[in-house]
Motif scaffolding. Structure first.
Motif, PDB file in Angstrom:
ATOM      1  N   UNK A  39      15.681   2.099  -1.334  1.00  0.00           N
ATOM      2  CA  UNK A  39      14.610   2.357  -2.110  1.00  0.00           C
ATOM      3  C   UNK A  39      14.985   1.369  -3.344  1.00  0.00           C
ATOM      4  N   UNK A  40      13.689   0.649  -3.668  1.00  0.00           N
ATOM      5  CA  UNK A  40      13.770  -0.024  -4.849  1.00  0.00           C
ATOM      6  C   UNK A  40      13.125   0.249  -6.123  1.00  0.00           C
ATOM      7  N   UNK A  41      13.879   0.235  -7.093  1.00  0.00           N
ATOM      8  CA  UNK A  41      13.342   0.411  -8.619  1.00  0.00           C
ATOM      9  C   UNK A  41      13.020  -0.963  -9.313  1.00  0.00           C
ATOM     10  N   UNK A  73       9.745   2.041  -4.810  1.00  0.00           N
ATOM     11  CA  UNK A  73       9.140   1.720  -3.774  1.00  0.00           C
ATOM     12  C   UNK A  73      10.001   1.917  -2.390  1.00  0.00           C
ATOM     13  N   UNK A  74       9.775   2.499  -1.447  1.00  0.00           N
ATOM     14  CA  UNK A  74      10.247   2.548  -0.252  1.00  0.00           C
ATOM     15  C   UNK A  74       9.493   1.965   0.718  1.00  0.00           C
ATOM     16  N   UNK A  75      10.091   1.852   2.125  1.00  0.00           N
ATOM     17  CA  UNK A  75       9.225   1.356   3.179  1.00  0.00           C
ATOM     18  C   UNK A  75       8.118   2.300   3.603  1.00  0.00           C
ATOM     19  N   UNK A 114      10.611  -6.067   4.713  1.00  0.00           N
ATOM     20  CA  UNK A 114      12.068  -6.249   3.946  1.00  0.00           C
ATOM     21  C   UNK A 114      12.759  -5.076   3.541  1.00  0.00           C
ATOM     22  N   UNK A 115      12.168  -3.961   3.117  1.00  0.00           N
ATOM     23  CA  UNK A 115      12.793  -2.809   2.982  1.00  0.00           C
ATOM     24  C   UNK A 115      12.936  -2.055   4.221  1.00  0.00           C
TER      25      UNK A 115
END
Length: 971
Positions: A615-617, A631-633, A609-610
């Motif tokens: 980048x997800x916080x 979180x990144x890939x 998905x990423x």
């Protein structure tokens, strides 16, 4: 003082009554109807030889009566006063122990003032063996009923011992009515002894018999008690179903008092579920019914229950107002028990307001009254509440003393459930006092008790308390096992609930998820902590997205929308029956399809998905400390942040400053918040896009306006920012994308509706002043710049592919047209309305006049949107605070955005505060130009529009350009 057993004997040996000249002799086959009024009884006599039987039946048809049979010496030998209210038979079946004249006195029940009864004499004379068996059955039944009426533990023990003897005899005689009445009364005696599961085993057969006999009144009573048992046993869904069946039966019988009682019980159940809006609806329906009866005591009770519901909603001000009104009425009618209840609830108001010291005087006054009333059960409850207040003040020794007294009282009353509740409270107090080893046995005993009485909700709560104790003892592995067991129970209960109830249920358990996350971080397992964070958030939204295109879901939501207007009415029952069938089908689908129950796993999030540019916080705010996962890939990291109170205060300070346009103060507040939530993660924000799963007050802050630590410029200058309800949401949104039919048209715009004559809602978003929440807006201002906004956007796309609905054409009917599914972009430029108590009634405001200048409904409600189907790539809500909603812990902001996501839009652009009409028109024109002319993705186009607007000096303040955010898919 006489013992309980002595009081029972005294009840059966009352002093002889005076002679009444109107006494009439009884004879076999005698039938007559007589009126009763006041305290004067109807008196009959019968001459019996030793061993003779007197068998008579008194039929009640709306008048509650009780019959007393006295022997020749004037002693009471039989009382007929079954637990059947004002309808059904009161039966005397007595074998004479001595010869002479017996006297039968028939009086009105305690609640009756006048009315008729009918009497029929079945037998009078020598008793056959079958008649002797019948008399023995009624002797056991009368003794049990006498014990029940004592309302003491000894009396209940007598009832529990005698009812089964009567039941065996009635079964042998084939007397089905008295089998049912006996089971109903035995069940009540068992329930009053906290033996809820055995009680249910009697209530269910009683209901079946009453149904077969066509006795709707007793059936309603049985269904009500069944609902109560399921409620205390932690099965709220079946409880609600039983209550609803009882409510329908009372309505069919035109029993208004029974209807009000069931509405009240449904309200109490909804409070237990945390579904306070539904509880309010029930109480508001019940209140006028009770008021019409003139029963001021019950009216005060309804106001009290309403207050408790508002308290659950966090509205301590309204709760306090209602409680003061209820207290005044209870004082006026000398309802001492009610006064004690209201004083105790006023203490709870102070606790909710975080004023434990102010709560104590209310609890102490209540305690004085309940002690004077000899109400041991209420004394136990008040002492537990008083202990809670003292505990919050750090006065642990005093708190423990009150809780131990409450424990002794509950045990003496054989109230197993409250005993367990007090044990759990006691465990928490001792734990906070710093003695987890001593707290351990209290928590373990409470847990065992809740399991024994099948109270699943309380079992989950007690298991969580035990987990905290284990953690304090340093046994983190055991704590992990215990909290996981607790949450598994909660998840099971949640899965049994209707989708619309699930978020509210888990919100009440969010502290347990928060503890589990902190525990896992302490165990240095951040990946597991992230997984729990996903389990804790937006779960009802995930369920709805998973089922969005299923046939059961479509029907469920259609029927649910019909129930909005019919809830609580008789015609709602067929709809409720359909809902039960569809919910059963939905559950079967869930059990066979893991997408319904599984939140996203970290490897899939990273691998599937990423993308490399994102980048997800994900934030989780806690009372003691907060966390963020980055979180990144290719990478996964976690960091500890300040407590929720610190972060929420910083966010609120920033939001308060925005309308004041004080640039230096806004910049300083933004830096302070950034230092708390972005400083640890700044080195890892190298991707051009930041995906944000926020929590608490951060949900109301657009990250685009925050600077990275050490920089002056906001994030919008270097990054796209996109909001997500949870990381798992994006997986389901993408799963739905292939099923979307490609739209054939460009854009549908609704703008500049006609608000003339509109019935203004209680809370208009743009105009509600926090310091004056009771203000009701009388007029809704027009939005002239929205017309200019719409016309500017339309000029960017070919005219045949657009829908421009302006003025009266911007109607609810047009918005509900299925043809709207053909448009790629759907744009609403209007006012928004938030109903924080009932999110399903939050709405966009469309035209309240048609082209003939006739009034029409202009509210496009959340409940309407759930029944729509879009193929749109994007929905834009160009209105004030459309991104806000009711903040349900774990679920996030429940309102308009998730309704559009459910309806099929993979992304929604919404606002977080009261936007400027003119600035918004400018921003939206740029936004669409960037999408339609420059071919930018929506998230990139929104960022560029904000940058372009920010460059204009008049719109440089983030108040003008930062309000709008994108939620959902970023690709």
């Amino acid at each position: 003082m006489p013992t309980p057993l002595r009081r029972l004997l005294l009840l059966l040996t009352l002093a002889a009554a005076p002679a009444y000249p109107q006494a009439e002799p009884l004879r076999v086959g005698m039938e007559q109807e007589r009126p009763l009024k006041g305290t004067t009884p109807a008196v009959f006599t019968a001459k019996l030889s030793q061993g003779d039987i007197l068998h008579a039946i008194i039929t009640q048809s709306g008048t509650d009566v009780a019959a007393t049979l006295r022997d020749p010496a004037g002693q009471t030998v039989f009382i007929a006063d079954a637990n059947n209210g004002a309808y059904g038979p009161e039966t005397i079946a007595y074998i004479a122990a001595a010869p002479g004249e017996y006297r039968l006195e028939i009086r009105l029940g305690a609640a009756a003032t006048a009315g008729p009864f009918s009497l029929r004499v079945e037998a009078l004379g020598s008793a056959s063996p079958a008649q002797r068996d019948l008399a023995a059955a009624f002797a056991h039944f009368a003794a049990a009923e006498a014990g029940r009426r004592l309302r003491t533990p000894a009396g209940r023990d007598t009832a529990i011992a005698k009812y089964p003897l009567a039941l065996t005899a009635f079964t042998a005689a084939g007397d089905r009515y008295h089998q049912a009445i006996t089971r109903l009364s035995l069940g009540l005696a068992l329930a009053n002894s906290s033996q809820f599961r055995p009680a249910l085993d009697h209530f269910e057969p009683a209901a079946q018999i009453f149904a077969s006999l066509g006795d709707q009144r007793r059936l309603a009573v049985a269904r009500n008690t069944i609902g109560g048992m399921f409620e205390v046993l932690g099965d709220p869904i079946r409880s609600r179903d039983s209550y609803q069946l009882a409510l329908n039966a009372h309505r069919a019988n035109a029993d208004r008092a029974g209807e009000a009682l069931l509405l009240s019980n449904l309200g109490i159940l909804e409070v237990t579920l945390g579904n306070y809006p539904a509880a309010l609806s029930n109480y508001r329906l019940a209140l006028p019914i009770v008021a019409a009866t003139g029963d001021r005591r019950r009216e005060a009770l309804m106001r009290h229950n309403l207050a408790v519901t508002h308290l659950g909603l966090g509205d301590a001000v309204e709760a306090g107002t209602l409680l003061k009104a209820a207290l005044a009425t209870r004082l006026a009618v000398s309802d001492s028990r009610g006064v004690a209840d209201s004083l105790g609830a006023l203490g709870a108001v102070q606790l909710v307001s975080n004023q434990p010291a102010a709560a104590i005087p209310f609890f102490e006054q209540s305690l004085t009254l309940v002690i004077a009333n000899g109400d041991k059960r209420s004394e136990a409850q008040i002492r537990r509440s008083l202990g809670e207040a003292l505990k919050r003040l750090g006065r642990y020794a005093e708190a423990e003393q009150h809780q131990k007294t409450a424990l002794a009282l509950s045990r003496a009353a054989q109230d197993r459930r409250h005993t367990a509740i007090v044990l759990e409270s006691l465990a928490d107090t001792v734990l906070l006092a710093g003695d987890p080893a001593r707290a351990l046995p209290f928590a373990e005993t409470a847990l065992a008790e809740f399991r024994a009485i099948f109270d699943r909700s309380s079992e989950a709560r007690a298991a969580a308390t035990l987990a905290r104790i284990r953690a304090a003892l340093g046994d983190l592995a055991a704590a992990r096992s215990q909290i996981e067991a607790s949450l598994q129970i909660s998840e099971t209960i949640r899965g049994e609930a209707a989708v619309q109830d699930r978020g509210l249920y888990l919100a009440a358990r969010h502290d347990s998820y928060e503890f589990y996350i902190g525990l896992l971080m302490q165990l240095r397992d951040p990946a597991a902590a992230f997984a729990v964070s996903e389990r804790a958030r937006a779960r009802s939204l995930l369920d709805m997205l998973a089922e969005a295109r299923s046939e059961p879901a479509a029907r469920i939501n259609f029927i649910a929308s019909q129930l909005v207007a019919r809830y609580g009415r008789p015609e709602a029952q067929p709809l409720l029956d359909q809902l039960r069938e569809l919910e059963s089908a939905r559950r079967k689908t869930e059990e066979s399809n893991p997408r319904y129950t599984n939140t996203i796993a970290l490897p899939r999030l990273q691998n599937e998905l990423l993308d490399a540019g994102s980048v997800l916080l994900e934030y989780s705010l806690g009372a003691e400390r907060s966390f963020v996962w980055v979180i990144s890939n290719t990478d996964f990291r976690s960091f500890t942040l300040p407590p929720r109170a610190v972060i929420d205060a910083q966010a609120q300070a920033l939001l308060t400053l925005l309308p004041k346009h004080d640039a230096p103060a806004i910049a300083a507040a933004a830096r302070a918040l950034s230092d708390s939530i972005l400083a640890p993660v700044a080195p890892f924000l190298t991707a051009g896009r930041i995906l944000i799963v926020s929590d608490g007050a951060l949900q109301r802050v657009p990250f685009a306006m925050l600077p990275l630590p050490g920089r002056a410029e906001p994030l919008v200058t270097t990054h796209e920012t996109v909001s997500l309800p949870s990381a798992s949401t994006i997986a389901l949104l993408r799963a739905e994308s292939p099923s979307h039919k490609p739209p054939t048209k460009s854009i549908a715009i609704f703008a500049d509706p006609v608000f003339t004559g509109a019935p203004a809602p209680f809370r208009m978003l743009e105009h509600l002043q926090p310091e004056a929440p009771s203000i009701s807006v009388r007029t809704i201002p027009s939005l002239p710049f929205t017309r200019r906004e719409a016309e500017s956007i339309v000029r960017l796309t070919p005219k045949p592919t657009t829908l421009l609905a302006l003025g009266t054409k911007a109607s609810r009917a047009a918005a509900l047209d299925p043809g709207l599914a053909d448009y790629r972009f759907i744009h609403f430029a209007t006012h928004g309305y938030l109903d924080p108590e009932r999110p399903s009634l939050s709405a966009l405001l469309l035209s309240f006049r048609n082209e003939k200048n006739e009034p029409e409904d202009g509210y496009l409600r959340v409940s309407d949107i759930y029944n729509l189907h879009f193929n749109a790539d994007l929905v834009v809500l160009s209105a004030c605070q459309t991104g806000l909603g009711r903040d349900v812990r774990g679920e996030g902001l429940v309102g308009l955005p998730r309704a559009f996501l459910y309806a099929g839009a993979p992304r929604v652009v919404v606002s977080l505060w009261n936007v400027s009409d003119q600035a918004t028109a400018e921003l939206m024109t740029i936004f669409y130009r960037r999408m339609l002319k420059d071919r930018l993705r929506p998230a990139a186009a929104l960022r560029q529009a904000q940058l372009d607007l920010r460059k204009q000096s008049r719109w440089a303040s983030p108040f003008y350009w930062a309000a709008f955010i994108q939620q959902g898919e970023w690709r």
